[in-house]
Write a protein that holds these residues in place. Structure first.
Motif, PDB file in Angstrom:
ATOM      1  N   UNK A   6       0.850  -1.189   0.000  1.00  0.00           N
ATOM      2  CA  UNK A   6       0.000   0.000   0.000  1.00  0.00           C
ATOM      3  C   UNK A   6       0.887   1.241   0.000  1.00  0.00           C
ATOM      4  N   UNK A   7       0.353   2.308  -0.555  1.00  0.00           N
ATOM      5  CA  UNK A   7       1.104   3.553  -0.637  1.00  0.00           C
ATOM      6  C   UNK A   7       0.156   4.722  -0.745  1.00  0.00           C
ATOM      7  N   UNK A   8       0.631   5.915  -0.338  1.00  0.00           N
ATOM      8  CA  UNK A   8      -0.208   7.103  -0.365  1.00  0.00           C
ATOM      9  C   UNK A   8       0.661   8.345  -0.508  1.00  0.00           C
ATOM     10  N   UNK A   9       0.074   9.387  -1.089  1.00  0.00           N
ATOM     11  CA  UNK A   9       0.742  10.688  -1.083  1.00  0.00           C
ATOM     12  C   UNK A   9       0.239  11.481   0.127  1.00  0.00           C
ATOM     13  N   UNK A  10       0.580  12.745   0.223  1.00  0.00           N
ATOM     14  CA  UNK A  10       0.198  13.563   1.369  1.00  0.00           C
ATOM     15  C   UNK A  10      -1.328  13.674   1.472  1.00  0.00           C
ATOM     16  N   UNK A  11      -1.821  13.703   2.713  1.00  0.00           N
ATOM     17  CA  UNK A  11      -3.260  13.875   2.911  1.00  0.00           C
ATOM     18  C   UNK A  11      -3.604  15.362   2.940  1.00  0.00           C
TER      19      UNK A  11
ATOM     20  N   UNK B  53       8.138   5.806   5.732  1.00  0.00           N
ATOM     21  CA  UNK B  53       7.168   6.764   6.264  1.00  0.00           C
ATOM     22  C   UNK B  53       7.787   8.161   6.273  1.00  0.00           C
ATOM     23  N   UNK B  54       7.161   9.074   5.550  1.00  0.00           N
ATOM     24  CA  UNK B  54       7.674  10.437   5.542  1.00  0.00           C
ATOM     25  C   UNK B  54       7.514  11.085   6.917  1.00  0.00           C
ATOM     26  N   UNK B  55       8.374  12.062   7.221  1.00  0.00           N
ATOM     27  CA  UNK B  55       8.393  12.708   8.530  1.00  0.00           C
ATOM     28  C   UNK B  55       7.953  14.163   8.377  1.00  0.00           C
ATOM     29  N   UNK B  56       6.738  14.514   8.799  1.00  0.00           N
ATOM     30  CA  UNK B  56       6.317  15.914   8.726  1.00  0.00           C
ATOM     31  C   UNK B  56       6.977  16.733   9.841  1.00  0.00           C
ATOM     32  N   UNK B  57       7.300  17.994   9.548  1.00  0.00           N
ATOM     33  CA  UNK B  57       7.822  18.851  10.608  1.00  0.00           C
ATOM     34  C   UNK B  57       6.998  20.122  10.802  1.00  0.00           C
ATOM     35  N   UNK B  58       6.068  20.383   9.874  1.00  0.00           N
ATOM     36  CA  UNK B  58       5.154  21.510  10.066  1.00  0.00           C
ATOM     37  C   UNK B  58       5.699  22.868   9.716  1.00  0.00           C
TER      38      UNK B  58
ATOM     39  N   UNK C 222      -5.152  23.320   5.993  1.00  0.00           N
ATOM     40  CA  UNK C 222      -3.735  23.231   5.631  1.00  0.00           C
ATOM     41  C   UNK C 222      -3.516  22.921   4.160  1.00  0.00           C
ATOM     42  N   UNK C 223      -4.551  22.501   3.443  1.00  0.00           N
ATOM     43  CA  UNK C 223      -4.331  21.957   2.113  1.00  0.00           C
ATOM     44  C   UNK C 223      -3.682  20.591   2.247  1.00  0.00           C
ATOM     45  N   UNK C 224      -2.767  20.278   1.345  1.00  0.00           N
ATOM     46  CA  UNK C 224      -2.033  19.009   1.449  1.00  0.00           C
ATOM     47  C   UNK C 224      -0.918  19.159   2.491  1.00  0.00           C
ATOM     48  N   UNK C 225      -0.862  18.212   3.420  1.00  0.00           N
ATOM     49  CA  UNK C 225       0.100  18.261   4.530  1.00  0.00           C
ATOM     50  C   UNK C 225       1.396  17.614   4.077  1.00  0.00           C
ATOM     51  N   UNK C 226       2.431  18.423   3.923  1.00  0.00           N
ATOM     52  CA  UNK C 226       3.695  17.948   3.361  1.00  0.00           C
ATOM     53  C   UNK C 226       4.327  16.876   4.240  1.00  0.00           C
ATOM     54  N   UNK C 227       4.865  15.868   3.568  1.00  0.00           N
ATOM     55  CA  UNK C 227       5.593  14.764   4.205  1.00  0.00           C
ATOM     56  C   UNK C 227       4.706  13.894   5.104  1.00  0.00           C
ATOM     57  N   UNK C 228       3.496  13.626   4.648  1.00  0.00           N
ATOM     58  CA  UNK C 228       2.621  12.696   5.372  1.00  0.00           C
ATOM     59  C   UNK C 228       2.321  11.441   4.558  1.00  0.00           C
ATOM     60  N   UNK C 229       3.023  11.249   3.446  1.00  0.00           N
ATOM     61  CA  UNK C 229       2.829  10.055   2.626  1.00  0.00           C
ATOM     62  C   UNK C 229       3.606   8.863   3.158  1.00  0.00           C
ATOM     63  N   UNK C 230       3.363   7.702   2.567  1.00  0.00           N
ATOM     64  CA  UNK C 230       4.044   6.489   3.015  1.00  0.00           C
ATOM     65  C   UNK C 230       3.979   5.431   1.930  1.00  0.00           C
ATOM     66  N   UNK C 231       4.812   4.417   2.101  1.00  0.00           N
ATOM     67  CA  UNK C 231       4.826   3.241   1.232  1.00  0.00           C
ATOM     68  C   UNK C 231       5.133   2.031   2.100  1.00  0.00           C
ATOM     69  N   UNK C 232       4.298   0.984   1.993  1.00  0.00           N
ATOM     70  CA  UNK C 232       4.415  -0.149   2.912  1.00  0.00           C
ATOM     71  C   UNK C 232       4.269  -1.470   2.159  1.00  0.00           C
ATOM     72  N   UNK C 233       5.091  -2.452   2.539  1.00  0.00           N
ATOM     73  CA  UNK C 233       5.044  -3.796   1.961  1.00  0.00           C
ATOM     74  C   UNK C 233       5.055  -4.806   3.111  1.00  0.00           C
ATOM     75  N   UNK C 234       4.190  -5.825   3.013  1.00  0.00           N
ATOM     76  CA  UNK C 234       4.124  -6.871   4.030  1.00  0.00           C
ATOM     77  C   UNK C 234       4.078  -8.248   3.372  1.00  0.00           C
ATOM     78  N   UNK C 235       4.774  -9.192   3.982  1.00  0.00           N
ATOM     79  CA  UNK C 235       4.723 -10.591   3.566  1.00  0.00           C
ATOM     80  C   UNK C 235       4.526 -11.454   4.807  1.00  0.00           C
TER      81      UNK C 235
END
Length: 817
Positions: A274-279, A321-326, A284-297
């Motif tokens: 699963x993966x996502x861009x900023x929410x 996992x991106x790191x938001x700083x605000x 705030x509009x799009x919140x920078x550095x809130x996206x992620x990419x995840x793989x599970x087995x």
């Protein structure tokens, strides 16, 4: 004469042979799924059997006559069928069971010695099925649990990072289990989630309170046991494919599960991505550095034999996992990004729009990997049994926060854990079910190639022994036990110096010029005695009273006693206290449960007094100014005092018999956390009266319509509208602005779903649609850490911090094949 006698004997034997071969057989199903371990009995006789893994049964040697066959299972309503046997032909009798409308007979396995029903368990416990989890569409498993269980909340740092809280207590006070094995992934931290594949979970059991003696230290708030989906018992090959999409942050998730059963062996494999861009939200509009990419087995092999069973399984979790700083532009409030070390926030460039909606992971990110291999076995020993668990976990956490050296991790921690458990379920004697056992873990933590070291390298050994007993006295079920835990933790001197190649800090030898002793050597053993005693009074089959009293124990975690440095992803310098004592709690629970014809009522009231309660608060100097050790980062120091938490959870579900397709479901959860440090409260003029991170009053109401039966290719059709209401939180830890007032809010959500199965098709689908926050309400949860990500004392729009997700539509399809 002899010839006539022989002929008579042959006729008699022939008749007996025909009688002995008369049998009743068939298959027991629930919808399209075979049901195993169903008791099948013939009234008025001693004849009976149980269904196998494929739902098949056969009762042989049934004399001619008229009978009633009864099908019984703890999870389904009893079914009776009339049958007539008048010849030597086998009678085929298939049946379809309906799930229990009451959950009182549902079997649970968490926190007890043997599998038992909810009605016999005095401890407050909630269960979420695979259906519940599928219908509670979320970006992570904890948020799905929060939607389904009153009294459970989550501290969040964006959509994919949630840490569970139960009745106002969180972090490692909540013991998170995967398939009964405690999850060890630095659960004391804020800025990373639970390293578990949400698509692979088939059932969740939640214990509220410290009464779970079988797990030991760290279960002070309760236990969340996430049990993998393994319910395909049909011989042969089965599978499912799940895909979902979220409109707000563009999250795309896909998961493939494969199941194969042959004879006594079962094999399971699952792969998820699963993966996502900023929410986004409308403040705030799009919140920078809130996206992620995840793989599970994950994979599992299991064999069931007469002597018991054994299984071995492995999981792999990999999350970027991106790191938001605000950081923002002070006038436009648009997000900016750091491009240089120790820069001026006012000089940072604004993030382009295309980066906010990009699925590419930004350079400032964290990488979290979790590997697990474990085995579980049960061995039948006479009328008793022995259970054994052995598991190995490795958690790798790296944070990359250096914009000019993106390959250099600021944080690089390797946590290795060996889990073990052995317990003996004694034969039942005079109605007493007794279990004795021991479990614990051995753990090592090592800082690797890092520039910041918030915690030391340490070794930890934990062991606990317990005794658990339960017995029924007529309408009263009593259970309880006692446990003793011991935990030894130690570390050696750890020095930090300057790395001339990178210009940052690093771990060095004690004789290195300029070396600084950041973590002096430490060794300590913590011990604690815990116990519980509870009873359930069965007024009727559907009306219960429950009461439980429990003493909990928790040893301080590594950050509370050992931290002394910057956690770059949290933007906080943590300072621990090696003189802390263990926490001890005394909690009382009283519950009333009624599953009536038109109404379900569940009311639970609790009171929890904690000695040596540990919490974090902002550090200030003598003048009340914030202490700054690392520029641009806050400084928090752990405190310890007495505390009290009390509250209640109430569930009222109306399901009128006259309108069977309609239900009105309501829940309320309330908790108040009081700081008992009277001296600090008086010195702060009441600002320290309340504990930090206590959720406000939460009310959830849902109007749901569900159609039974089949309509062409459609079945299991439902639709619902929900109001999710949080009151304002004005009872917060206000000292030094550690927390601030949080306004209340109401979110309106919609959901619908159906199963799609063409006639005679071997494959079928489930479709779920969910619209959260349909009016795009701008709000901040008081447990949202991003609320405090703010660099300015004033804002042109009057808003500070980062807001929660706005309007979001989720769509999920599950293909069963």
């Amino acid at each position: 004469m002899m010839r006539n006698l022989a002929i008579c004997l042959l006729i008699l034997l022939s008749t007996l042979a025909k009688a002995q071969h008369i049998s009743i057989k068939g298959t027991v199903m629930a919808d399209t799924v075979p049901v195993s371990h169903v008791s099948v009995t013939i009234s008025g006789t001693r004849l009976g059997t149980r269904t196998n893994a494929s739902g098949y049964y056969e009762i042989r040697d049934v004399p001619a006559g008229n009978y009633r066959v009864t099908f019984s299972s703890v999870n389904y309503e009893q079914e009776k069928s009339a049958v007539t046997i008048s010849s030597d032909k086998t009678v085929i009798l298939n049946t379809n069971l309906k799930p229990f409308t009451s959950k009182l007979n549902e079997v649970v396995v968490t926190g007890v010695s043997r599998a038992t029903t909810l009605r016999k368990n005095p401890v407050p416990i909630a269960v979420l099925s695979k259906t519940n989890l599928d219908q509670n569409i979320s970006t992570n498993i904890i948020e799905s649990i929060v939607k389904g269980v009153p009294g459970v909340n989550a501290v969040t740092t964006g959509p994919n990072i949630s840490k569970p809280f139960i009745r106002g207590l969180g972090y490692n006070r909540v013991l998170t289990l995967y398939d009964g094995i405690r999850q060890e992934g630095q659960q004391w931290g804020d800025e990373h989630g639970i390293e578990i594949d949400p698509y692979g979970i088939g059932r969740v059991e939640v214990i509220k309170g410290p009464a779970s003696l079988t797990y030991g230290s760290d279960a002070l708030a309760g236990v969340i046991n996430m049990i993998p989906f393994t319910q395909h018992d049909t011989v042969g090959f089965k599978g499912d494919f799940t895909s979902d999409y979220h409109t707000n942050n563009g999250m795309i998730g896909s998961s493939l599960g494969l199941y194969y059963k042959k004879s006594d062996w079962k094999y399971i494999f699952r792969a998820t991505a699963k993966g996502a861009h900023d929410y986004r939200n409308n403040v705030d509009g799009y919140v920078y550095n809130s996206g992620f990419r995840e793989v599970n087995l994950s994979a599992m092999a299991r064999t069931d034999k007469k002597w018991g069973y054994t299984q071995i399984a492995a999981t792999l979790y990999n999350n970027q996992q991106e790191i938001p700083d605000g950081s923002r532009d002070s006038l436009t409030r648009r997000f900016t990004k750091q491009v240089a070390e120790a820069d001026n926030i006012k000089d940072r460039p604004i993030v382009p729009d295309n980066e906010l909606r990009s699925y590419s992971i930004a350079p400032l990110t964290q990488s979290i990997k979790h590997y697990r291999v474990y085995s579980q076995s049960k061995f039948n020993v006479g009328e008793g049994s022995i259970n054994a668990i052995l598991g190995v976990q490795q958690n790798l956490r790296r944070e990359y926060t250096h914009p000019t050296m993106v390959e250099q991790p600021a944080l690089d921690i390797q946590l290795n854990t060996l889990n073990y458990e052995a317990r003996y379920n004694l034969p039942i004697f005079s109605g007493f079910e007794t279990t004795v056992g021991a479990n614990g873990f051995y753990q090592t933590n090592r800082n690797k190639n890092a520039t910041d070291l918030p915690i030391p390298d340490y070794n930890l050994f934990d062991i606990g022994t317990y005794l658990f007993v339960k017995k029924s006295f007529g309408k009263v079920d009593v259970s309880g036990g006692i446990r003793y835990d011991s935990r030894n933790i130690k570390w050696n001197d750890l020095y930090v110096g300057h790395d001339p190649q990178t210009g940052f800090g690093k771990q060095v030898q004690s004789n290195t010029p300029g070396a600084n002793l950041q973590f002096p050597a430490f060794r300590h053993t913590y011990t604690g005695l815990s116990g519980s005693l509870g009873l359930t009074y069965n007024i009727t089959d559907r009306l219960l009273l429950k009461a439980n009293v429990a003493r909990g124990y928790r040893a301080p975690n590594i950050t509370e006693i050992g931290s002394n440095g910057l956690d770059p992803g949290a933007h906080i310098v943590y300072l621990g206290n090696r003189d802390f004592n263990p926490e001890f709690s005394l909690q009382q629970d009283v519950g009333f449960i009624a599953y009536l014809k038109n109404l379900d009522i569940v009311m639970e009231v609790f009171n929890n007094n904690i000695n040596n309660y540990i919490y974090q608060a902002k550090l200030t100097d003598a003048n009340g100014n914030p202490v700054v050790i690392v520029p641009g980062n806050s400084t928090y120091q752990y405190q310890q005092s007495k505390a009290r938490l009390y509250g209640a959870e109430v569930t009222l579900n109306l399901h009128p018999e006259a309108i069977k397709w309609l239900s009105f479901n309501n829940s309320l959860a309330y908790v108040r956390g009081i700081n008992k440090n009277e001296e600090l409260i008086e010195r702060s003029n009441g600002a320290a009266k309340y504990l930090p991170f206590i959720p406000p009053l939460h009310v959830r109401s849902e109007l749901r319509g569900k159609l039974s039966g089949t309509y062409g290719i459609f079945s299991k059709i439902y639709a619902a509208v929900e109001a999710d209401m949080y009151s304002a939180q004005d009872h917060f830890y206000a000292l030094d602005n550690t927390e601030t007032y949080t306004p209340g809010y109401t979110l309106i959500n919609l959901s619908a779903g159906t199963a799609i199965k063409p006639k005679a098709a071997k494959t079928w689908f489930e479709l779920f649609v969910q619209a959260d926050n349909i009016f795009d309400k701008a709000y901040q949860s008081n447990l949202n850490r991003l609320k405090y990500f703010e660099y300015y004392t004033a804002s042109p729009n009057g808003r500070s911090g980062i807001y929660n997700m706005g309007h979001n539509v989720s769509m999920k399809v599950v293909w069963h094949f």
